[in-house]
Design a protein around this motif. Structure first.
Motif, mmCIF file in Angstrom:
data_model
loop_
_atom_site.group_PDB
_atom_site.id
_atom_site.type_symbol
_atom_site.label_atom_id
_atom_site.label_comp_id
_atom_site.label_asym_id
_atom_site.label_seq_id
_atom_site.Cartn_x
_atom_site.Cartn_y
_atom_site.Cartn_z
ATOM 1 N N UNK A 1 0.818 -1.229 0.000
ATOM 2 C CA UNK A 1 0.000 0.000 0.000
ATOM 3 C C UNK A 1 0.847 1.273 0.000
ATOM 4 N N UNK A 2 2.041 1.232 0.619
ATOM 5 C CA UNK A 2 2.879 2.429 0.659
ATOM 6 C C UNK A 2 3.765 2.539 -0.587
ATOM 7 N N UNK A 3 3.829 1.477 -1.382
ATOM 8 C CA UNK A 3 4.540 1.557 -2.660
ATOM 9 C C UNK A 3 5.964 1.046 -2.658
ATOM 10 N N UNK A 4 6.394 0.402 -1.577
ATOM 11 C CA UNK A 4 7.764 -0.134 -1.540
ATOM 12 C C UNK A 4 7.834 -1.315 -0.585
ATOM 13 N N UNK A 5 9.084 -1.819 -0.432
ATOM 14 C CA UNK A 5 9.349 -2.924 0.498
ATOM 15 C C UNK A 5 9.248 -2.507 1.959
ATOM 16 N N UNK A 6 9.265 -1.207 2.231
ATOM 17 C CA UNK A 6 9.431 -0.737 3.614
ATOM 18 C C UNK A 6 8.362 -1.254 4.594
ATOM 19 N N UNK A 7 7.108 -1.442 4.187
ATOM 20 C CA UNK A 7 6.133 -1.937 5.170
ATOM 21 C C UNK A 7 6.463 -3.322 5.742
ATOM 22 N N UNK A 8 7.314 -4.102 5.049
ATOM 23 C CA UNK A 8 7.636 -5.437 5.581
ATOM 24 C C UNK A 8 8.200 -5.355 6.990
ATOM 25 N N UNK A 9 9.032 -4.343 7.245
ATOM 26 C CA UNK A 9 9.575 -4.186 8.598
ATOM 27 C C UNK A 9 8.747 -3.213 9.430
ATOM 28 N N UNK A 10 8.099 -2.236 8.789
ATOM 29 C CA UNK A 10 7.309 -1.259 9.558
ATOM 30 C C UNK A 10 6.235 -1.979 10.376
ATOM 31 N N UNK A 11 5.588 -2.968 9.765
ATOM 32 C CA UNK A 11 4.519 -3.684 10.452
ATOM 33 C C UNK A 11 5.095 -4.442 11.653
#
Ligand code: PLP
Length: 454
Positions: free
Chosen positions: A107-117
Motif C-alpha cells: 500500500x505504501x509503494x515499496x518494500x518498507x512496510x515489511x519491517x514497519x509492520x
C-alpha cells in the motif's frame, strides 16, 4: 516461454525470517557505546527499542518465527509477484534472462512496510503508544504511518527537507494515515535547531533526521524509535522478499547467476539477497551486486570504519562502510539512497567478498528507468532504478562476452510520487554530481578520533 508473472498463493507467505548472521563466515563486529568504547548492551538500547527487537538485533538463530498478527497484515499485499522481464529483454536485445521481484505492490509503494509492520507490532506489544522516525524519500515514513495506523499507534515523522519539498504528496499520504510530519532539520529538537543555526539553508539529510527522531524518542517514555534500514532486525524482516523469490524462481525453472539490489542503508538489497547468500555460502555460484549512486558512494569509496549512524552523534558507533557522519550527499532524486553509511551485515559481507558493489551516475540510472518503464510499464522509484541499471549493464556485459546469464533484481518500489524527478530528467535538468575526493576526505576527518574496527 516462462510465464510473465510468477505468483505464490497466500499460504506460501513465509512464516520465518532468515537471519544471515547465523551463516556468515565472519560475524559483524559489535556496536560500541561512544562514551565507553564498550559493546552496547540491551539496557543501552531499551529506551529506544522494544526488547523483542533488541533480541533480534543480536540473535544468532538462523530463523526467527514471524508473529501471526504480522503475517495477517503482510497478507494484504504479500506474497508479491516475481516478473520475467520478457519485454525489457526484447528491448535490450539481450540473450540473458531477466527477472524482477516487485515490492511496489504494497500500500505504501515499496518494500518498507515489511519491517514497519513488525516494528509497530512489537512496540505496541510492549506498551508504547507512539513511534518516531525519519524519512528520506518518504517511502519509509509512509510505511511506518501505514503500520501505525493499522496497529493503532501514533506516528511522528521527521522528513528530510529536500524530499519534503520535492514530494509534497508523500507528506499528504502519511497524514492520510494519521501521521504528523515535519521537515528536517526542524525547530522541534535540539539537534535540528543546532543544524539550522549553523546552516539555515541545510537541505537536511538522513543522518540529521535520524538525530531528530532519536532525540524525540529518547525524551518520551511512550515513544519508541523506528528505523527503516541499516539495523540487523530491519534487514531480517525484509528476508520474506528473498524467500518468496527463491520459491518463485524455482517455479519458473530458473536460478539466478546474478542477484542485484540498490543500496541506501541496505534493507531491500538484504531482503532479496540474504536468502540467496545462504545458497552461496552453501556452495551455489552467485554474483551478488549492490548498486549505489555515484553521488553517495558508500560501499565503493567509503572505508570500513566505526562511525555514528547519525549526524548529531546520538547513536552508538556502528562498524560499517561510511562516508562520515557529517557527509551531506548532493540533492539527487534517489532520496532513499542519500545515507552516509550501509548496514553492518552488508558491510561485513562486502569485506568478506560475498557481495560486490558498483556506483552509477544519476542520468544513466534514469535512462535505464525510462527504458524499463517503456517496456515493462512500471515507472520505478529512482532508488530501485539503480538496480534496474545494474541489471541492464549486466545483461549487456553478458552479451559482449557472448554468454547468457539469469539475472534477478529487486524492484523495491514504484515512482508515482517521484514524477518531479522524471520531469527534471526529461527536461535535461538532472545534474550528475561528481563527488570530489577532497570532500570525502573532509567528511572522513570527523571519524578519525573514533575507535577502529579490529
Ligand atoms: C523504493 C526504495 N528503494 C530503496 C530504498 C533504500 O533503502 P534500503 O537501502 O534500506 O532498501 C528506499 C529508501 O527510502 C526506497 O524508498
Amino acid at each position: 516461454m516462462t510465464e510473465t508473472k510468477v505468483l505464490l498463493p497466500e499460504s506460501a507467505l513465509p512464516d520465518r525470517w532468515y537471519n544471515v548472521a547465523a551463516d556468515m563466515p565472519n560475524r559483524p563486529q559489535p556496536v560500541l557505546h561512544p562514551g565507553t568504547g564498550q559493546p552496547v548492551g540491551p539496557d543501552d538500547l531499551a529506551p529506544l527499542f522494544p526488547m523483542e527487537l533488541i533480541l533480534q538485533e543480536v540473535s544468532e538463530a538462523p530463523e526467527v518465527p514471524i508473529p501471526e498478527p504480522v503475517r495477517e497484515i503482510l497478507r494484504l499485499w504479500r506474497p508479491t509477484p516475481l516478473f520475467r522481464a520478457h519485454r525489457l529483454e526484447q528491448t535490450l536485445g539481450t540473450r540473458s534472462r531477466i527477472f524482477y521481484k516487485y515490492e511496489g505492490v504494497s500500500p505504501a509503494g515499496s518494500h518498507k512496510p515489511n519491517t514497519a509492520v513488525a516494528q509497530a507490532y512489537y512496540s505496541k506489544q510492549e506498551g508504547r503508544e507512539r513511534l518516531a522516525t525519519e524519512t528520506g524519500a518518504g517511502q519509509w515514513g509512509s510505511a511506518l504511518a501505514l503500520a501505525c495506523r493499522l496497529l493503532g499507534l501514533e506516528c511522528k515523522v521527521y522528513m528530510v527537507k529536500v524530499s519534503y519539498h520535492q514530494k509534497p504528496y508523500r507528506r499528504s499520504m502519511m497524514e492520510t494515515w494519521g501521521a504528523s510530519v515535519v521537515a528536517s532539520p526542524s525547530q522541534e529538537t535540539q539537534a535540528g535547531r543546532a543544524i539550522l543555526e549553523a546552516n539555515p539553508d541545510s537541505p537536511g539529510s538522513l543522518g540529521i533526521a535520524i538525530s531528530e527522531a532519536v532525540e524525540d524518542a529518547a525524551g518520551r517514555e511512550d515513544t519508541a524509535y523506528a528505523l527503516g534500514s541499516v539495523l540487523n532486525h530491519v534487514l531480517l524482516h525484509q528476508t520474506v522478499i528473498g524467500q518468496e523469490a527463491l520459491a518463485q524462481m524455482d517455479l519458473a525453472g530458473a536460478f539466478p547467476d546474478v542477484v542485484i539490489g540498490c543500496v541506501g542503508g541496505g534493507s531491500n538489497f538484504a531482503g532479496l539477497a540474504f536468502p540467496f547468500i545462504r545458497e552461496k555460502i552453501g556452495g551455489k555460484e552467485i554474483d551478488v551486486l549492490a548498486c549505489e549512486p555515484a553521488a553517495c558512494p558508500t560501499l565503493t569509496r567509503g572505508p570500513f570504519a566505526y562511525d555514528f549512524g547519525d549526524t548529531g552523534q546520538l547513536t552508538p558507533l556502528v562498524p560499517m562502510h561510511t562516508l562520515g557522519h557529517d557527509f551531506v550527499p548532493a540533492g539527487i532524486h534517489a532520496g532513499g539512497l542519500r545515507y552516509h553509511g550501509v548496514a553492518p551485515l552488508i558491510s561485513q559481507l562486502v569485506l568478506d567478498g560475498l557481495v560486490r558493489a558498483e556506483a552509477y551516475a544519476q542520468n544513466d540510472v534514469f535512462a535505464s528507468a525510462v527504458t524499463f518503464a517503456g517496456s515493462e510499464g512500471i515507472i520505478p522509484a529512482p532508488e530501485s532504478a539503480h538496480a534496474i541499471h545494474g541489471a541492464v549493464l549486466n545483461a549487456m556485459a553478458a552479451d559482449d562476452e557472448g554468454i547468457e546469464r539469469t539475472i534477478l533484481f529487486n524492484l523495491s518500489g514504484h515512482g508515482h510520487f517521484d514524477m518531479a524527478a522524471y520531469d527534471d530528467y526529461l527536461a535535461g535538468r538532472l545534474e550528475d554530481f561528481a563527488l570530489p575526493e577532497d570532500e570525502i576526505q573532509r567528511a572522513l576527518a570527523a571519524i578519525e578520533p573514533l575507535p577502529k574496527p579490529a
